[in-house]
Design an enzyme around this catalytic site. Sequence first.
Site, PDB file in Angstrom:
ATOM      1  N   ASN A 146       0.795  -1.224   0.000  1.00  0.00           N
ATOM      2  CA  ASN A 146       0.000   0.000   0.000  1.00  0.00           C
ATOM      3  C   ASN A 146       0.831   1.279   0.000  1.00  0.00           C
ATOM      4  O   ASN A 146       0.324   2.345   0.334  1.00  0.00           O
ATOM      5  CB  ASN A 146      -0.960   0.001   1.187  1.00  0.00           C
ATOM      6  CG  ASN A 146      -1.813  -1.238   1.211  1.00  0.00           C
ATOM      7  OD1 ASN A 146      -1.622  -2.095   2.064  1.00  0.00           O
ATOM      8  ND2 ASN A 146      -2.715  -1.374   0.254  1.00  0.00           N
TER       9      ASN A 146
ATOM     10  N   ASN B 138      -8.293   8.329   1.589  1.00  0.00           N
ATOM     11  CA  ASN B 138      -9.076   8.132   0.363  1.00  0.00           C
ATOM     12  C   ASN B 138     -10.516   8.590   0.523  1.00  0.00           C
ATOM     13  O   ASN B 138     -11.144   9.020  -0.434  1.00  0.00           O
ATOM     14  CB  ASN B 138      -9.042   6.668  -0.076  1.00  0.00           C
ATOM     15  CG  ASN B 138      -7.669   6.251  -0.538  1.00  0.00           C
ATOM     16  OD1 ASN B 138      -6.845   7.081  -0.900  1.00  0.00           O
ATOM     17  ND2 ASN B 138      -7.413   4.960  -0.513  1.00  0.00           N
TER      18      ASN B 138
ATOM     19  N   ILE C 290       1.020   6.858   0.580  1.00  0.00           N
ATOM     20  CA  ILE C 290       0.377   5.747   1.266  1.00  0.00           C
ATOM     21  C   ILE C 290      -1.091   5.684   0.865  1.00  0.00           C
ATOM     22  O   ILE C 290      -1.791   6.700   0.883  1.00  0.00           O
ATOM     23  CB  ILE C 290       0.478   5.924   2.799  1.00  0.00           C
ATOM     24  CG1 ILE C 290       1.923   6.207   3.217  1.00  0.00           C
ATOM     25  CG2 ILE C 290      -0.060   4.706   3.514  1.00  0.00           C
ATOM     26  CD1 ILE C 290       2.065   6.724   4.632  1.00  0.00           C
ATOM     27  N   CYS C 291      -1.558   4.493   0.536  1.00  0.00           N
ATOM     28  CA  CYS C 291      -2.966   4.273   0.241  1.00  0.00           C
ATOM     29  C   CYS C 291      -3.668   3.950   1.564  1.00  0.00           C
ATOM     30  O   CYS C 291      -3.505   2.866   2.117  1.00  0.00           O
ATOM     31  CB  CYS C 291      -3.120   3.122  -0.750  1.00  0.00           C
ATOM     32  SG  CYS C 291      -4.827   2.831  -1.229  1.00  0.00           S
ATOM     33  N   LEU C 292      -4.400   4.917   2.083  1.00  0.00           N
ATOM     34  CA  LEU C 292      -5.092   4.771   3.370  1.00  0.00           C
ATOM     35  C   LEU C 292      -6.574   5.072   3.203  1.00  0.00           C
ATOM     36  O   LEU C 292      -6.942   6.056   2.559  1.00  0.00           O
ATOM     37  CB  LEU C 292      -4.545   5.756   4.404  1.00  0.00           C
ATOM     38  CG  LEU C 292      -3.166   5.535   4.959  1.00  0.00           C
ATOM     39  CD1 LEU C 292      -2.788   6.685   5.879  1.00  0.00           C
ATOM     40  CD2 LEU C 292      -3.095   4.224   5.719  1.00  0.00           C
TER      41      LEU C 292
END
Length: 175
Positions: free
Chosen positions: A89, A103, A97-99
């Site tokens: 992620n 998002n 960071i894909c959070l």
Amino acid sequence: MTTENELKGKALLQKEMNEFLEDPDTCDLFGVDYWDEDNPNILSWRITMMGPIGTFYEGGYFLIKADFDENYPVSKPTVRFKTKIYHTNVNQTNGHICLTTLNNWNNTEIRPKMKEVFEDIIFILCNQNAQRGYSNNITEEYKKDLQKFENSAQEWCKKYANVNDYDEPKYFYSS
């Protein structure tokens, strides 16, 4: 000229930073300070954290940067790892960071506090989200060969997230 909303956003950020510093539970997980200690700016945070015990990142010392614009909390912050990390992620080019908390920032009436964002980072370090991976290669490796993924994550942790040289720019993602 600074607007009233900008002053409110900065005051809110200062309050959230102070809450971090006053909470002993949070202080055990994170260190929070201004990104540039010589030029304090509440719109740019430096976060340090140890890799959670029992994860692939245990023993690592990570540097995270959070940047805010003057419309915070209306505008979501930019949060990214500066320390290189092998994770499904995390964008391997720039550390973004894909959070879920980030998002969904504009889809909720109540914006999360930064403490919730950083708790979400701990969560993804403990629980990879292969459904929302940034890197196809790393995500596929995680799904198909967990042992190889674990070895790579631990190798990167030793190489880039060493507590003795965690702030060396050579171990950082580019901006």
